[in-house]
Design an enzyme around this catalytic site. Structure first.
Site, PDB file in Angstrom:
ATOM      1  N   TYR A 151       0.645  -1.150   0.133  1.00 34.93           N
ATOM      2  CA  TYR A 151       0.052   0.053   0.029  1.00 34.93           C
ATOM      3  C   TYR A 151       1.004   1.021  -0.118  1.00 34.93           C
ATOM      4  O   TYR A 151       0.520   2.020  -0.593  1.00 34.93           O
ATOM      5  CB  TYR A 151      -1.025   0.016   1.056  1.00 34.93           C
ATOM      6  CG  TYR A 151      -2.123   1.129   1.295  1.00 34.93           C
ATOM      7  CD1 TYR A 151      -3.114   0.908   0.501  1.00 34.93           C
ATOM      8  CD2 TYR A 151      -1.599   2.402   1.508  1.00 34.93           C
ATOM      9  CE1 TYR A 151      -3.953   1.715   0.386  1.00 34.93           C
ATOM     10  CE2 TYR A 151      -2.593   3.535   1.374  1.00 34.93           C
ATOM     11  CZ  TYR A 151      -3.928   3.336   0.788  1.00 34.93           C
ATOM     12  OH  TYR A 151      -4.654   4.308   0.748  1.00 34.93           O
ATOM     13  N   LYS A 207       0.496   7.256 -23.690  1.00 40.23           N
ATOM     14  CA  LYS A 207       0.933   7.591 -25.115  1.00 40.23           C
ATOM     15  C   LYS A 207       2.339   7.450 -25.084  1.00 40.23           C
ATOM     16  O   LYS A 207       2.992   6.092 -25.380  1.00 40.23           O
ATOM     17  CB  LYS A 207       0.505   8.917 -25.210  1.00 40.23           C
ATOM     18  CG  LYS A 207      -0.870   9.567 -25.577  1.00 40.23           C
ATOM     19  CD  LYS A 207      -1.746   9.462 -24.340  1.00 40.23           C
ATOM     20  CE  LYS A 207      -3.109  10.089 -24.577  1.00 40.23           C
ATOM     21  NZ  LYS A 207      -3.816   9.889 -23.407  1.00 40.23           N
ATOM     22  N   ARG A 243     -12.740  14.811 -34.333  1.00 38.79           N
ATOM     23  CA  ARG A 243     -11.916  15.825 -33.632  1.00 38.79           C
ATOM     24  C   ARG A 243     -12.376  17.075 -34.183  1.00 38.79           C
ATOM     25  O   ARG A 243     -11.634  17.879 -34.893  1.00 38.79           O
ATOM     26  CB  ARG A 243     -10.272  15.844 -33.656  1.00 38.79           C
ATOM     27  CG  ARG A 243      -9.676  14.503 -33.222  1.00 38.79           C
ATOM     28  CD  ARG A 243      -9.560  14.660 -31.710  1.00 38.79           C
ATOM     29  NE  ARG A 243     -10.766  14.485 -30.816  1.00 38.79           N
ATOM     30  CZ  ARG A 243     -10.545  14.399 -29.318  1.00 38.79           C
ATOM     31  NH1 ARG A 243      -9.691  14.274 -28.848  1.00 38.79           N
ATOM     32  NH2 ARG A 243     -11.979  14.435 -28.935  1.00 38.79           N
ATOM     33  N   ASP A 256       2.167  20.013 -20.393  1.00 42.91           N
ATOM     34  CA  ASP A 256       1.476  18.696 -20.631  1.00 42.91           C
ATOM     35  C   ASP A 256       2.291  18.067 -21.660  1.00 42.91           C
ATOM     36  O   ASP A 256       2.501  18.204 -22.674  1.00 42.91           O
ATOM     37  CB  ASP A 256       0.000  18.980 -21.380  1.00 42.91           C
ATOM     38  CG  ASP A 256      -0.363  17.644 -21.708  1.00 42.91           C
ATOM     39  OD1 ASP A 256       0.148  16.526 -21.799  1.00 42.91           O
ATOM     40  OD2 ASP A 256      -1.877  17.577 -22.226  1.00 42.91           O
ATOM     41  N   PHE A 294      -7.187  21.381 -25.111  1.00 44.66           N
ATOM     42  CA  PHE A 294      -7.301  19.803 -25.110  1.00 44.66           C
ATOM     43  C   PHE A 294      -8.527  19.541 -24.361  1.00 44.66           C
ATOM     44  O   PHE A 294      -9.021  20.180 -23.304  1.00 44.66           O
ATOM     45  CB  PHE A 294      -6.271  18.931 -24.771  1.00 44.66           C
ATOM     46  CG  PHE A 294      -6.646  17.479 -25.245  1.00 44.66           C
ATOM     47  CD1 PHE A 294      -6.454  17.186 -26.098  1.00 44.66           C
ATOM     48  CD2 PHE A 294      -6.638  16.591 -23.797  1.00 44.66           C
ATOM     49  CE1 PHE A 294      -6.860  15.811 -26.467  1.00 44.66           C
ATOM     50  CE2 PHE A 294      -6.995  15.410 -24.164  1.00 44.66           C
ATOM     51  CZ  PHE A 294      -7.134  14.688 -25.529  1.00 44.66           C
ATOM     52  N   THR A 295      -9.522  18.689 -24.723  1.00 41.92           N
ATOM     53  CA  THR A 295     -10.726  18.384 -24.175  1.00 41.92           C
ATOM     54  C   THR A 295     -10.737  18.236 -22.656  1.00 41.92           C
ATOM     55  O   THR A 295     -11.255  18.987 -22.015  1.00 41.92           O
ATOM     56  CB  THR A 295     -11.564  17.275 -24.768  1.00 41.92           C
ATOM     57  OG1 THR A 295     -10.555  16.127 -24.707  1.00 41.92           O
ATOM     58  CG2 THR A 295     -11.912  17.470 -26.033  1.00 41.92           C
ATOM     59  N   PHE A 308     -18.503  14.014 -26.677  1.00 43.66           N
ATOM     60  CA  PHE A 308     -18.140  13.103 -27.670  1.00 43.66           C
ATOM     61  C   PHE A 308     -17.741  11.728 -27.415  1.00 43.66           C
ATOM     62  O   PHE A 308     -18.075  10.860 -28.420  1.00 43.66           O
ATOM     63  CB  PHE A 308     -16.623  13.852 -28.431  1.00 43.66           C
ATOM     64  CG  PHE A 308     -15.773  13.955 -27.254  1.00 43.66           C
ATOM     65  CD1 PHE A 308     -15.428  15.127 -26.739  1.00 43.66           C
ATOM     66  CD2 PHE A 308     -14.734  12.809 -26.969  1.00 43.66           C
ATOM     67  CE1 PHE A 308     -14.526  15.393 -25.607  1.00 43.66           C
ATOM     68  CE2 PHE A 308     -13.784  12.967 -25.844  1.00 43.66           C
ATOM     69  CZ  PHE A 308     -13.598  14.326 -25.370  1.00 43.66           C
TER      70      PHE A 308
HETATM   71  C1  P70 Z   1      -6.212  10.809 -27.043  1.00 41.09           C
HETATM   72  C2  P70 Z   1      -6.107  10.592 -25.400  1.00 41.09           C
HETATM   73  C3  P70 Z   1      -5.470  12.132 -23.762  1.00 41.09           C
HETATM   74  C4  P70 Z   1      -4.855  13.301 -23.486  1.00 41.09           C
HETATM   75  C5  P70 Z   1      -4.021  14.225 -24.498  1.00 41.09           C
HETATM   76  C6  P70 Z   1      -3.288  15.361 -23.828  1.00 41.09           C
HETATM   77  C7  P70 Z   1      -2.391  16.055 -24.715  1.00 41.09           C
HETATM   78  C8  P70 Z   1      -4.116  14.763 -21.603  1.00 41.09           C
HETATM   79  C9  P70 Z   1      -4.793  13.694 -22.074  1.00 41.09           C
HETATM   80  C10 P70 Z   1      -5.685  13.067 -20.971  1.00 41.09           C
HETATM   81  C11 P70 Z   1      -7.353  10.200 -24.883  1.00 41.09           C
HETATM   82  C12 P70 Z   1      -8.663  10.981 -24.954  1.00 41.09           C
HETATM   83  C13 P70 Z   1      -9.069  11.950 -24.161  1.00 41.09           C
HETATM   84  C14 P70 Z   1      -9.892  12.743 -24.422  1.00 41.09           C
HETATM   85  C15 P70 Z   1     -10.561  12.679 -25.512  1.00 41.09           C
HETATM   86  C16 P70 Z   1     -10.293  11.787 -26.652  1.00 41.09           C
HETATM   87  C17 P70 Z   1      -9.402  10.883 -26.276  1.00 41.09           C
HETATM   88  N1  P70 Z   1      -5.846  11.810 -24.841  1.00 41.09           N
HETATM   89  N2  P70 Z   1      -3.342  15.481 -22.591  1.00 41.09           N
HETATM   90  O1  P70 Z   1      -6.797   9.706 -27.600  1.00 41.09           O
HETATM   91  O2  P70 Z   1      -5.042  12.077 -20.537  1.00 41.09           O
HETATM   92  O3  P70 Z   1      -6.568   9.977 -21.577  1.00 41.09           O
HETATM   93  O4  P70 Z   1      -4.729   9.604 -19.877  1.00 41.09           O
HETATM   94  O5  P70 Z   1      -6.696  10.791 -19.047  1.00 41.09           O
HETATM   95  O6  P70 Z   1      -3.786  13.670 -25.566  1.00 41.09           O
HETATM   96  O7  P70 Z   1      -5.778  11.679 -27.624  1.00 41.09           O
HETATM   97  P1  P70 Z   1      -5.731  10.732 -20.201  1.00 41.09           P
END
Ligand code: P70
Length: 470
Positions: A85, A271, A395, A228, A137-138, A462
């Site tokens: 733990y 990634k 996207r 990031d 970013f989303t 999305f």
């Molecule tokens: C993708 C994934 C995640 C991501 C990223 C960047 C530049 C943070 C994160 C979050 C998964 C994804 C996420 C949201 C919408 C669609 C797809 N990107 N910063 O496919 O990380 O997913 O580990 O929480 O690209 O691009 P996590």
């Protein structure tokens, strides 16, 4: 008589061929489906590729996130999981790997990227503060907004133009940033939110010169610069390739230098770092670290596991090391380029220059007859799945969501369908199959009518939205 002369990939471009720096030790069978099966699966999924069952997918280009093939070393590392733990030895290995390659002092593990985004947003943003960044970013923007921040896009204008060939389309426009600081005052800026190989712009890199200049600007105004670092090594590849003075430096050296200009970073290790799950946050400021380390126990788990199993941290530590190898990054981006060059030769519109992790098809240019309100990129993703069972990701306007103040759709300039290439997973023959399917869909482009949204969830719509054909 017309005799066919076959050529290798390298010969076709007048050079020697390269190959991946690994061989395959284990395989996973793929399932193919009939057109009728795919038509049913697509309706069941509300024309949203996120809602397809992966058993109904042939080649999965939804994302490069968590979809990498791990190496034999990483799998061996999984067996060395110390599932304590507290104080797992795998955490200390991970900490060392991050300190060595990213250079930050204090590390907080999280279950994935958005776990880290949540913690940093809650800690570093006060309600009403602005958060300038190089394109949204989303998940990043949503966590900033949930913490009371106001995201402001300060990326260079070129990033919003799919055909502009600027070599560093991810760069921050320093004049836009200065103007925001002047208008709002430095105290009202939470931090600058910088991302490497900007995902929503098509995987576009930031130059070393730009991050250096940003550092100076942030120092002048006493503003934090946070990164990031999710796709940092791919960004380092483009610096090595395109920026004067970096051709002789390794990916590892460039990555470390880049991070050295920032105050801290978070990463989705799913990634670059070649793992199926994991993330982290790292900073140099002890006071900020103390807050993060305290908050992680509320939302993720103890500060030496952050929601991860010991074995996952071990795989991540080894993955970080492997991800920094020049040969690995060259072959990874080389595969993306191979597919992009085929598609480009066939006149298929896409974001240029081609980024590191994906090809972003320009759905607006494919379907000029489909207005953005009828979701051209979502339509293209659906058509591609119908043609061959290849899964891609929207996207565009669906991903962009709504303005929290007005409730209107954000209408982004970029309306893209992403063909994301998982690392170390598919072969060159898969790339050929993908290219031919994209061409078949493009050739039939005149028939597309678009979609209407019939279900819209409140957050990150999305992922779960449903559509019907118009
Ligand atoms: C993708 C994934 C995640 C991501 C990223 C960047 C530049 C943070 C994160 C979050 C998964 C994804 C996420 C949201 C919408 C669609 C797809 N990107 N910063 O496919 O990380 O997913 O580990 O929480 O690209 O691009 P996590």
């Amino acid at each position: 008589m017309n005799e066919i002369v076959h050529k290798t990939m390298g010969q076709q471009s007048g050079r020697r061929s390269w190959a991946e720096p690994w061989k395959i030790k284990m395989v996973e069978p793929l399932r193919t489906t009939s057109r009728a099966e795919r038509e049913k699966a697509l309706v069941d999924a509300g024309h949203n590729t996120f809602l397809l069952h992966s058993d109904d997918v042939y080649i999965d280009l939804l994302t490069d996130s968590g979809t990498s093939a791990m190496s034999d070393r990483q799998w061996a590392g999984m067996m060395l999981g110390d599932e304590a733990y507290a104080g797992s030895r795998n955490f200390y290995h991970l900490e060392q790997a991050i300190q060595k390659h990213y250079g930050y002092e204090y590390i907080v593990p999280t279950h994935q990227g958005r776990g880290a985004e949540h913690l940093i947003s809650q800690t570093a943003i006060r309600k009403g503060q602005y958060v300038p960044g190089n394109m949204y970013f989303t998940t990043t923007r949503l966590h900033q907004e949930l913490a009371g921040g106001i995201f402001v896009d300060v990326i260079i204008d070129e990033a919003h133009d799919p055909s502009n060939l600027h070599p560093f389309k991810g760069n921050v426009d320093l004049a836009k940033l200065e103007a925001l600081i002047r208008q709002q005052g430095a105290a009202n800026i939470a931090y600058v939110s910088l991302a490497t190989t900007v995902n929503m712009a098509g995987g576009q890199p930031v130059s070393m010169a730009n991050v250096k200049a940003l550092r100076e600007l942030c120092d002048r105004h006493k503003i934090r610069l946070l990164l990031d670092a999710t796709r940092l090594v791919e960004n380092a590849y483009f610096i090595q390739e395109r920026e004067a003075g970096y051709a002789g430096k390794s990916i590892a050296e460039i990555s470390r230098e880049f991070c050295g200009h920032t105050d801290g970073a978070w990463s989705s290790a799913k990634k670059d770092s070649l793992v199926n799950i994991g993330g982290w946050l790292a900073v140099n400021d002890w006071t900020l670290f103390e807050e993060l380390r305290n908050l992680v126990v509320v939302y993720e788990g103890l500060h030496t596991y952050g929601g991860l199993a010991g074995r996952d941290m071990e795989a991540m530590a080894i993955g970080i090391e492997e991800s920094m190898q020049d040969q690995h990054v060259h072959s990874r981006i080389g595969q993306v380029r191979y597919l992009a060059e085929l598609l480009q030769d066939w006149g298929i519109p896409m974001v240029l220059p081609v980024g590191g992790h994906a090809i972003f098809l320009d759905a607006r240019a494919c379907y000029p007859q489909v207005p953005q309100s009828a979701f051209p990129a979502q339509t293209l993703a659906a058509e591609l799945y119908l043609d061959s069972g290849i899964r891609s990701m929207e996207r565009g306007v669906v991903s962009a969501g709504r303005d929290p103040a007005t409730g209107d759709h954000h209408y982004p300039k970029l309306e893209l369908t992403r063909l994301t290439i998982p690392r170390r997973v598919y072969t060159q023959a898969h790339m050929d199959v993908i290219a031919e399917s994209v061409k078949a869909v493009y050739d039939a482009r005149g028939a597309a009518r678009g979609l209407k949204m019939v279900y819209e969830p409140k957050y990150l719509r999305f992922f779960q939205a449903r559509f019907e054909p118009l």
